[in-house]
Write a protein that holds these residues in place. Structure first.
Motif, mmCIF file in Angstrom:
data_model
loop_
_atom_site.group_PDB
_atom_site.id
_atom_site.type_symbol
_atom_site.label_atom_id
_atom_site.label_comp_id
_atom_site.label_asym_id
_atom_site.label_seq_id
_atom_site.Cartn_x
_atom_site.Cartn_y
_atom_site.Cartn_z
ATOM 1 N N LEU A 44 0.837 -1.196 0.000
ATOM 2 C CA LEU A 44 0.000 0.000 0.000
ATOM 3 C C LEU A 44 0.875 1.249 0.000
ATOM 4 C CD1 LEU A 44 -3.038 0.838 0.234
ATOM 5 C CD2 LEU A 44 -2.629 1.097 2.691
ATOM 6 N N LYS A 45 0.596 2.164 -0.898
ATOM 7 C CA LYS A 45 1.403 3.381 -1.008
ATOM 8 C C LYS A 45 1.263 4.271 0.229
ATOM 9 C CE LYS A 45 1.337 3.712 -6.082
ATOM 10 N NZ LYS A 45 0.929 4.549 -7.242
ATOM 11 N N LEU A 46 0.069 4.311 0.810
ATOM 12 C CA LEU A 46 -0.184 5.159 1.979
ATOM 13 C C LEU A 46 -0.004 4.383 3.284
ATOM 14 C CD1 LEU A 46 -3.349 7.092 0.724
ATOM 15 C CD2 LEU A 46 -0.983 7.860 0.713
ATOM 16 N N ALA A 47 0.903 3.412 3.278
ATOM 17 C CA ALA A 47 1.072 2.532 4.438
ATOM 18 C C ALA A 47 1.434 3.313 5.697
ATOM 19 C CB ALA A 47 2.140 1.480 4.138
ATOM 20 N N LEU A 48 2.405 4.215 5.600
ATOM 21 C CA LEU A 48 2.867 4.940 6.783
ATOM 22 C C LEU A 48 1.774 5.841 7.342
ATOM 23 C CD1 LEU A 48 5.202 5.618 8.695
ATOM 24 C CD2 LEU A 48 5.852 7.449 7.128
#
Length: 349
Positions: free
Chosen positions: A229-233
């Motif tokens: 997922l790109k927005l993991a953080l």
């Protein structure tokens, strides 16, 4: 206690509550400084037992806190900034999905008019703002630049935090004794006993819960990053911070994670893996993190936690949210002693 003593105590409590309400805009650096001093005091006491002077112990603890917080912010803020910029990619996709799939469904089954949501105007407004936004630093500088007093106030508040922390940490033990000696002699033993119980509850909450939130943020962010997922953080950190309210963290995390995953992957398998990350996180919180780091000392019911946070926010804004749960934990200790006193009284018997 006599009627006069009860009236004096009630008046002091009312005046204190009124002052907290009136002074809430300037309390933030003092509350944060008090929190940091409270967390650093056990380490300073331990260094004193090893032969260090109080001032040297405080300097060592203060330096360690400064390095840890500075390094954490320098590492986290740029990464979160990049995550926020990635949101720009998802806004057009979300609006397109709403226009092509969700809106026709609503029009067919609810009778809403197709132009009711005004998606074109929303997309133009969002596109304009996102194009002008640039970076997180640019947004912050531009917004602060609109009001010089806001910028000055923020700089002063941030600058006060290390000063308040240092001096509170230096005098922490003396302050505790001075507060204890404010009580009448015959009540000092009971006051000290209740203070020890409050300290256990506060330590379990402040130190333990902050560690639980950090561990959950790490688990969520790492798991979502492994899924791709790109927005993991961003999703992981928000879900970890929201876990201060029971069950709110995984609810927000699953919702945001599935939404971002749907527009990134458009496949069911990654969505199941995202949900699995939060299920694993909840299992770790229930059976590992909370028993190990918090224990059962705080003893606040989930409904009590939710009410305390909402009440604190309603009464004192962001300052109230910061102090809601510690104050609720202390009130719980006082109510427990009041209940024991009531059970031993003639009124109950």
């Amino acid at each position: 206690m006599s009627g006069t003593q009860q009236k004096i105590i009630l008046a002091v409590l009312l005046v204190t509550a009124l002052l907290l309400y009136l002074l809430q805009p300037i309390l933030m650096p003092f509350l944060v400084g008090m929190l940091l001093a409270y967390m650093g005091d056990p380490v300073a006491d331990w260094l004193e037992e090893k032969g260090c002077s109080r001032r040297l112990a405080v300097i060592v603890v203060f330096a360690c806190l400064s390095v840890l917080m500075g390094g954490f912010l320098l590492f986290l803020i740029p990464l979160l900034g990049k995550q926020l910029e990635l949101i720009q990619e998802f806004v057009p996709l979300i609006l397109t999905w709403v226009r092509e799939q969700l809106l026709p469904f609503l029009v067919e089954y609810t009778g809403l008019e197709e132009d009711m949501l005004e998606l074109d105007a929303i997309q133009k407004a969002l596109s304009g703002h996102l194009q002008q936004a640039g970076s997180v630093a640019g947004i912050l500088i531009r917004e602060l630049g609109k009001s010089g007093m806001v910028l000055v106030s923020m700089v002063v508040n941030i600058g006060l935090i290390p000063v308040v922390t240092f001096y509170l940490l230096l005098d922490w033990d003396r302050l505790k004794l001075k507060i204890l000696y404010l009580f009448p002699n015959k009540y000092q033993g009971k006051a000290e006993q209740m203070a020890v119980e409050c300290d256990e509850v506060l330590a379990a909450f402040i130190k333990g819960q902050l560690m639980v939130m950090f561990c959950l943020s790490l688990v969520y962010a790492t798991g979502l990053w492994m899924v791709g997922l790109k927005l993991a953080l961003l999703v992981g950190v928000i879900a970890g911070l929201a876990s201060i309210v029971p069950y709110l963290g995984p609810i927000i995390g699953i919702g945001a994670g599935l939404l971002a995953g749907w527009f990134q992957f458009a496949d069911w398998l990654p969505l199941l893996m995202i949900a699995g990350v939060f299920i694993i996180g909840q299992l770790l919180e229930s059976f590992v993190f909370t028993p190990l780091l918090v224990g059962d000392k705080i003893g606040l019911h989930p409904v009590t936690v939710i009410f305390a946070i909402m009440a604190g926010g309603q009464l004192f804004g962001f300052t109230g949210i910061l102090i809601a749960l510690p104050v609720a934990a202390v009130i719980m200790v006082l109510l427990r002693h009041l209940h024991d006193y009531y059970k031993d009284s003639e009124m109950y018997s």
